[in-house]
Enzyme design. Structure first.
Site, short mmCIF file in Angstrom:
data_model
loop_
_atom_site.label_atom_id
_atom_site.label_comp_id
_atom_site.label_asym_id
_atom_site.label_seq_id
_atom_site.Cartn_x
_atom_site.Cartn_y
_atom_site.Cartn_z
N VAL A 140 0.81 -1.21 0.00
CA VAL A 140 0.00 0.00 0.00
C VAL A 140 0.85 1.28 0.00
O VAL A 140 0.34 2.36 -0.29
CB VAL A 140 -0.96 -0.02 1.21
CG1 VAL A 140 -0.23 0.30 2.51
CG2 VAL A 140 -2.13 0.92 1.00
N TYR A 141 2.13 1.19 0.30
CA TYR A 141 2.96 2.40 0.37
C TYR A 141 3.08 3.04 -1.01
O TYR A 141 3.56 2.41 -1.96
CB TYR A 141 4.37 2.08 0.89
CG TYR A 141 4.44 1.66 2.34
CD1 TYR A 141 3.38 1.85 3.22
CD2 TYR A 141 5.58 1.06 2.83
CE1 TYR A 141 3.46 1.47 4.54
CE2 TYR A 141 5.68 0.67 4.16
CZ TYR A 141 4.61 0.87 5.01
OH TYR A 141 4.70 0.48 6.33
#
Length: 326
Positions: free
Chosen positions: A60-61
């Site tokens: 998700v980064y």
């Protein structure tokens, strides 16, 4: 650099893990303060030069661009068998049904997406980023076990949950003969010590490797109270973690300053040395967006706090609401 076993495994990791949330395209995802690829690569290269072999990111980064940047840099600067790559699964990767969470469908989709972005056949440590209350833990654990048996991950880890949830997951894996979690990545620093009540004793008892995130409280332990940074001014999640307890935390932050001044070292070294000294902690996860931050982190491993210094750092702590599971 010192190397230690990762929890109950035979895997050797550096006593510091480089957290790679700061490395990602600023126009992708929710964090505008992240470093683009050219700038990020210099920190990854320098970490390897300093002996760091452990790198932590997440799908998700920066909408996956962190994994892309980390993967390309590690391929350029090190051999695959020399580095330990950790990533995570849980967060929202696309809108609509099945775009997040820990269902079998989500896990099987996201491990392949992470491997593609990282440019590798396997990750060393695959972690659930949070607890998923909407998916039976049995489904999650069996899917993760199958990921390991397929050769796509070497070990499994968890992050940020209640101790009863983690105990349930460990028990359930043992009950079914599934791969056990080897690590816990949790929220632990001088101004958030709630993990000392149950999670850290559980990890010690079960020989789980502890990888604290935000060991410097998103920079709050590295500067004077009230001082800020570009990241802090735009970091809504950091505000959620710490703004409500700012007044109570000030005395702890002041104590860090006192010990640092007496030692003649930066505050970051004191705060990180305190986290690293806990017997449950394997490797604090440190972020770096300025060159000196990596040097300070490595130097902190050599710093031994006295009992009097530890008392000064700890005596002003007040119980906090548990945050970091969101």
């Amino acid at each position: 650099m010192e190397y230690v076993k990762l929890g109950p495994t035979g895997l050797d990791v550096s006593r510091l893990c480089l957290g790679c949330m700061s490395y990602g395209e600023p126009d992708r995802g929710a964090h505008t303060w992240t470093l683009p690829e050219d700038d990020s690569r210099e920190f990854i290269r320098r970490a390897i030069e300093l002996g760091v072999n452990f790198f932590d990111t997440a799908n998700v980064y920066s909408d996956g661009s962190s994994e892309e940047i980390v993967g390309r840099a590690l391929r350029d600067f090190a051999r695959r068998d020399e580095v330990v790559i950790a990533t995570k699964v849980h967060g929202v990767m696309r809108p609509g049904p099945n775009g997040s969470g820990l269902s079998r469908k989500a896990i099987m989709t996201e491990i392949d997406n992470s491997l593609r972005r990282l440019g590798t056949d396997y990750v060393d440590l695959y972690q659930i980023h949070r607890w998923d209350p909407k998916t039976p833990i049995e489904e999650t654990l069996e899917a993760l076990h199958d990921v390991v048996k397929a050769g796509k991950a070497r070990y499994l880890g968890a992050s940020s949950m209640y101790a009863w949830q983690f105990a349930k997951a460990l028990y359930t894996a043992d009950l079914h003969g599934w791969t056990r979690f080897a690590t816990m990545q949790n929220h632990y620093n001088l101004i958030h010590r709630e993990e000392e009540r149950e999670m850290l004793p559980l990890c010690l008892d079960q020989r789980i490797g502890v990888l604290p995130w935000s060991p410097l409280a998103r920079g709050r332990l590295t500067r004077e109270p009230g001082a800020t940074s570009d990241r802090q001014s735009t970091d809504a999640y950091g505000g959620m973690l710490y703004d409500a307890t700012e007044a109570a935390d000030r005395r702890v932050i002041d104590a860090v300053g006192v010990v640092a001044q007496r030692r003649g070292v930066p505050r970051a070294q004191i705060a990180l040395a305190w986290v690293a000294r806990h017997p449950a902690v394997t490797a604090p996860i440190v972020g770096a967006t300025k060159p000196y931050q990596l040097e300070d982190a490595v130097a902190a491993l050599e710093l031994r706090l006295t009992d009097d210094e530890v008392t000064l750092l700890e005596e002003h702590y007040l119980p906090h609401p548990v945050v970091g599971f969101q």
